[in-house]
Design a protein around this motif. Sequence first.
Motif, mmCIF file in Angstrom:
data_model
loop_
_atom_site.group_PDB
_atom_site.id
_atom_site.type_symbol
_atom_site.label_atom_id
_atom_site.label_comp_id
_atom_site.label_asym_id
_atom_site.label_seq_id
_atom_site.Cartn_x
_atom_site.Cartn_y
_atom_site.Cartn_z
ATOM 1 N N UNK A 95 1.294 -1.055 -0.126
ATOM 2 C CA UNK A 95 -0.061 -0.280 0.488
ATOM 3 C C UNK A 95 0.703 1.407 -0.637
ATOM 4 N N UNK A 96 1.899 1.286 0.526
ATOM 5 C CA UNK A 96 3.113 2.210 0.073
ATOM 6 C C UNK A 96 3.840 2.116 -0.874
ATOM 7 N N UNK A 97 4.228 1.762 -0.970
ATOM 8 C CA UNK A 97 5.145 0.927 -2.832
ATOM 9 C C UNK A 97 4.790 2.319 -3.271
ATOM 10 N N UNK A 98 3.338 3.376 -3.992
ATOM 11 C CA UNK A 98 2.976 4.128 -4.560
ATOM 12 C C UNK A 98 3.051 5.343 -4.327
ATOM 13 N N UNK A 99 3.314 5.550 -3.108
ATOM 14 C CA UNK A 99 4.009 6.929 -2.151
ATOM 15 C C UNK A 99 5.407 7.535 -3.446
ATOM 16 N N UNK A 100 4.945 8.902 -3.456
ATOM 17 C CA UNK A 100 6.505 9.641 -3.842
ATOM 18 C C UNK A 100 7.172 9.174 -2.845
ATOM 19 N N UNK A 101 7.576 9.118 -1.032
ATOM 20 C CA UNK A 101 8.440 9.019 -1.106
ATOM 21 C C UNK A 101 9.266 8.254 -0.187
ATOM 22 N N UNK A 102 8.516 6.354 -1.344
ATOM 23 C CA UNK A 102 9.280 5.388 -1.004
ATOM 24 C C UNK A 102 9.774 5.485 -2.127
ATOM 25 N N UNK A 103 10.554 5.771 -2.980
ATOM 26 C CA UNK A 103 11.008 5.978 -4.270
ATOM 27 C C UNK A 103 12.236 6.141 -3.360
ATOM 28 N N UNK A 104 13.115 6.504 -2.953
ATOM 29 C CA UNK A 104 14.112 6.035 -2.864
ATOM 30 C C UNK A 104 14.731 4.715 -1.611
ATOM 31 N N UNK A 105 13.370 4.655 -0.954
ATOM 32 C CA UNK A 105 14.023 3.195 -0.450
ATOM 33 C C UNK A 105 14.128 1.987 -1.325
ATOM 34 N N UNK A 106 12.987 2.364 -2.069
ATOM 35 C CA UNK A 106 12.654 1.219 -3.391
ATOM 36 C C UNK A 106 13.995 0.740 -4.101
ATOM 37 N N UNK A 107 14.321 2.451 -3.785
ATOM 38 C CA UNK A 107 15.630 1.812 -4.861
ATOM 39 C C UNK A 107 16.897 1.562 -4.463
ATOM 40 N N UNK A 108 16.881 1.887 -3.330
ATOM 41 C CA UNK A 108 18.419 0.960 -2.325
ATOM 42 C C UNK A 108 19.812 0.574 -2.832
ATOM 43 N N UNK A 109 20.401 0.922 -2.270
ATOM 44 C CA UNK A 109 21.676 0.520 -3.466
ATOM 45 C C UNK A 109 22.272 -0.874 -1.978
ATOM 46 N N UNK A 110 22.140 -2.243 -2.826
ATOM 47 C CA UNK A 110 22.155 -2.804 -1.624
ATOM 48 C C UNK A 110 24.029 -3.665 -2.398
ATOM 49 N N UNK A 111 24.841 -3.328 -0.789
ATOM 50 C CA UNK A 111 26.166 -3.879 -1.090
ATOM 51 C C UNK A 111 26.528 -5.278 -0.393
ATOM 52 N N UNK A 112 26.714 -6.176 -0.472
ATOM 53 C CA UNK A 112 27.541 -7.956 -0.201
ATOM 54 C C UNK A 112 27.896 -8.024 -0.385
ATOM 55 N N UNK A 113 29.067 -7.189 -0.625
ATOM 56 C CA UNK A 113 30.745 -8.193 -0.591
ATOM 57 C C UNK A 113 31.629 -7.604 0.810
ATOM 58 N N UNK A 114 32.599 -7.303 1.013
ATOM 59 C CA UNK A 114 33.336 -7.220 1.466
ATOM 60 C C UNK A 114 33.116 -6.559 2.439
ATOM 61 N N UNK A 115 32.590 -5.541 3.257
ATOM 62 C CA UNK A 115 32.557 -4.623 4.252
ATOM 63 C C UNK A 115 33.271 -3.393 3.654
ATOM 64 N N UNK A 116 35.128 -3.769 4.122
ATOM 65 C CA UNK A 116 36.029 -2.650 3.786
ATOM 66 C C UNK A 116 36.205 -2.408 2.899
ATOM 67 N N UNK A 117 36.147 -3.243 1.162
ATOM 68 C CA UNK A 117 36.008 -2.674 0.067
ATOM 69 C C UNK A 117 34.679 -2.535 0.013
ATOM 70 N N UNK A 118 33.856 -2.421 0.449
ATOM 71 C CA UNK A 118 32.982 -1.460 -0.802
ATOM 72 C C UNK A 118 32.946 -0.463 0.185
ATOM 73 N N UNK A 119 32.821 0.002 0.850
ATOM 74 C CA UNK A 119 33.112 1.735 2.058
ATOM 75 C C UNK A 119 34.660 2.346 1.360
ATOM 76 N N UNK A 120 35.547 1.336 1.145
ATOM 77 C CA UNK A 120 36.790 2.319 -0.129
ATOM 78 C C UNK A 120 36.166 2.773 -1.375
ATOM 79 N N UNK A 121 35.705 1.745 -1.583
ATOM 80 C CA UNK A 121 34.690 1.982 -3.123
ATOM 81 C C UNK A 121 33.980 3.472 -3.162
ATOM 82 N N UNK A 122 32.933 4.090 -1.743
ATOM 83 C CA UNK A 122 32.008 4.632 -1.512
ATOM 84 C C UNK A 122 32.900 6.080 -1.263
ATOM 85 N N UNK A 123 33.995 5.327 -0.626
ATOM 86 C CA UNK A 123 34.662 7.028 0.245
ATOM 87 C C UNK A 123 35.426 7.492 -1.266
ATOM 88 N N UNK A 124 35.937 6.480 -2.412
ATOM 89 C CA UNK A 124 36.897 7.159 -3.836
ATOM 90 C C UNK A 124 36.005 7.764 -4.281
#
Length: 200
Positions: A95-124
């Motif tokens: 019921x909430x998936x059509x709310x405009x405010x839900x867009x960024x939650x539905x499009x959340x990026x999922x990171x499932x690799x090595x935590x340190x390596x994922x964070x380093x890539x984001x910070x870069x």
Amino acid sequence: MRKLMMKMSISVDGFVSGEDGKMDWVFKSSDEESRAWAVGVSAEAGLIIMGRKSFHAMAPYWPSATGPFAAPMNAIPKGVFTQKGYDPTSSIADKDKNLPAAASWLETRVFNGDLAEEIKALKAGEGKPIVAIGGAEFMRNLIATGLVDEYQLAVHPVFLGKGLPILNGITEAMDVKLIEARSFPGGIVVHTYVPESKQA
């Protein structure tokens, strides 16, 4: 390079929640000024990151929420870190998936690799700061990477006696520099620390 900031509420005796995960004590000392500060920190983020459990708890709530926190929490891109794989859309009611405010939650990026390596890539990359919120286990693992540039610890005027800590996973002493201490009418004191290793 992007800065990684950790924002966390913590009791005087170092716990971020009770043993049962409850955090009702956080709201007892909250006041208008401390809430405005917290909203301001969130609003400055280019990406908000958290663990799977925190995401699962937050995603159903924020799309239909109102109040000052709702705007940044819904507008800013999110990232969820998990080793088990995760579908962000599963946390939001149909019921909430059509709310405009839900867009960024539905499009959340999922990171499932090595935590340190994922964070380093984001910070870069380029952009506004990355702000980490919520979840004792995720925060402990994030601290252990040594990649946090700034710790914003909102110390609440309460002794819990027991609960979930985030600083118990540190295996070596880490010198930090207090760059700001700010107190609020309800008794919260925000301590902002920068690891000495990050000092120019």
